[in-house]
Scaffold this active site. Structure first.
Site, short mmCIF file in Angstrom:
data_model
loop_
_atom_site.label_atom_id
_atom_site.label_comp_id
_atom_site.label_asym_id
_atom_site.label_seq_id
_atom_site.Cartn_x
_atom_site.Cartn_y
_atom_site.Cartn_z
N SER A 7 0.85 -1.19 0.00
CA SER A 7 0.00 0.00 0.00
C SER A 7 0.89 1.25 0.00
O SER A 7 0.44 2.34 -0.34
CB SER A 7 -0.91 0.02 1.23
OG SER A 7 -0.14 -0.21 2.41
N LYS A 64 4.53 -11.46 3.17
CA LYS A 64 3.10 -11.65 2.90
C LYS A 64 2.90 -11.69 1.40
O LYS A 64 3.50 -10.90 0.66
CB LYS A 64 2.27 -10.53 3.52
CG LYS A 64 0.78 -10.63 3.16
CD LYS A 64 -0.09 -9.73 4.02
CE LYS A 64 -0.14 -8.29 3.60
NZ LYS A 64 -0.62 -8.07 2.21
N GLU A 67 -9.17 -9.66 3.70
CA GLU A 67 -9.51 -8.28 3.35
C GLU A 67 -10.86 -8.19 2.66
O GLU A 67 -11.13 -8.91 1.69
CB GLU A 67 -8.41 -7.70 2.43
CG GLU A 67 -8.73 -6.28 1.98
CD GLU A 67 -7.54 -5.50 1.44
OE1 GLU A 67 -6.41 -6.01 1.46
OE2 GLU A 67 -7.76 -4.36 1.00
O1 KIV Z 1 -0.37 -3.38 1.61
C1 KIV Z 1 -1.05 -3.34 2.64
O2 KIV Z 1 -1.04 -2.36 3.39
C2 KIV Z 1 -1.86 -4.50 2.97
C3 KIV Z 1 -2.85 -4.35 4.09
C4 KIV Z 1 -3.92 -3.42 3.72
C5 KIV Z 1 -3.36 -5.66 4.55
O3 KIV Z 1 -1.74 -5.51 2.36
#
Ligand code: KIV
Length: 264
Positions: free
Chosen positions: A46, A113, A182
């Protein structure tokens, strides 16, 4: 506070203690959030939107993720650092995915992640067997935004809900230590949370998840561009920033800053 690890997060799920996660992209905020007791700092992709002004997360590169991971690690203290694998850094082939994930770990991440369900499980298995802890991400997966046709709630139909539940079980079997859920109906997120033994971390997925994550700038009330329903501003830092910057401009213009106290 003692060092947060994967085991701490699992233990929190077992004890019913909610896991707190915020995104962080730099040293200063990482240090602040860690000192306030946050469990997990997510160096999220993000970042492409909130730090670089892109329309979506797709332009974020591995080099950028590595640099921001290093900065966050320096300030993270006892918090557990998870870094997002950016678009196309893990989808091309398994070897490249393991190498790229390893690069993030070398530069301070304690886990990576990545987005996707059953189809990404062989890659996750390779990473886990290489000693890389992996957090999954299901539901609204922003790297697939063009395939999903926009930022929409996922798992609303019976069939898509069933697929998401199967995906969650597959991610757990592949060795993920946690999964981000999400933008999905709260009831579905609750079912997933109760079905799997690893912790779920929700964003727009109701309050039955084992933990919650928000983009820091949303939490602080700093973002003005988009405001999805699940975003709650827990402060209005924008107002404080405005006050301070306007005051600074005024004092510089009127030569009241720097005064004697701030001069040598
Ligand atoms: O990139 C991010 O901030 C995320 C979160 C919103 C879970 O993947």
């Amino acid at each position: 506070m003692s060092k947060i690890t994967r085991s701490t997060l699992l233990e929190k799920k077992k004890q019913g203690v909610p896991i707190t996660v915020l995104t962080a992209y730099d040293y200063t905020f990482a240090k602040l959030l860690s000192s306030f007791g946050i469990d997990v700092l997510l160096v999220g992709d993000s970042m492409g939107m909130v730090m670089y002004g892109h329309r979506d997360t797709l332009p974020v590169t591995l080099t950028e993720m590595v640099e921001h991971t290093e900065a966050v690690r320096r300030g993270a203290g006892d918090a557990f650092v998870v870094s997002d694998m950016p678009f196309l850094s893990y989808q091309i082939n398994e070897e490249e995915a393991v190498r790229n994930a390893g690069e993030l770990l070398r530069h301070g991440a304690e886990a990576v992640k990545l987005e996707g369900g059953t189809s990404i499980c062989p890659t996750i298995r390779r990473m886990v067997s290489a000693g890389i802890p992996v957090m999954g991400h299901l539901g609204l997966t922003p790297q697939a935004i063009h395939q999903l046709g926009g930022y929409k709630v996922q798992g609303k139909s019976e069939e898509s809900a069933k697929t998401l539940l199967e995906d969650a079980k597959a991610l757990e079997n592949a060795g993920c230590f946690s999964i981000v859920l999400e933008c999905m109906p709260a009831k579905l997120a609750e079912t997933i949370t109760k079905t799997i033994a690893i912790p779920t971390v929700g964003i727009g997925a109701g309050n039955a998840c084992d933990g919650q994550v928000l983009v820091l700038q949303d939490c602080l009330g700093l973002t003005t561009d988009i405001h999805p329903k699940f975003v709650k501003n827990f402060g209005n830092v924008r107002v404080e920033v405005e006050k301070a910057v306007r005051q600074y401009i005024e004092e510089v213009k009127t030569r009241t800053f720097p005064d004697a106290e701030h001069s040598y």
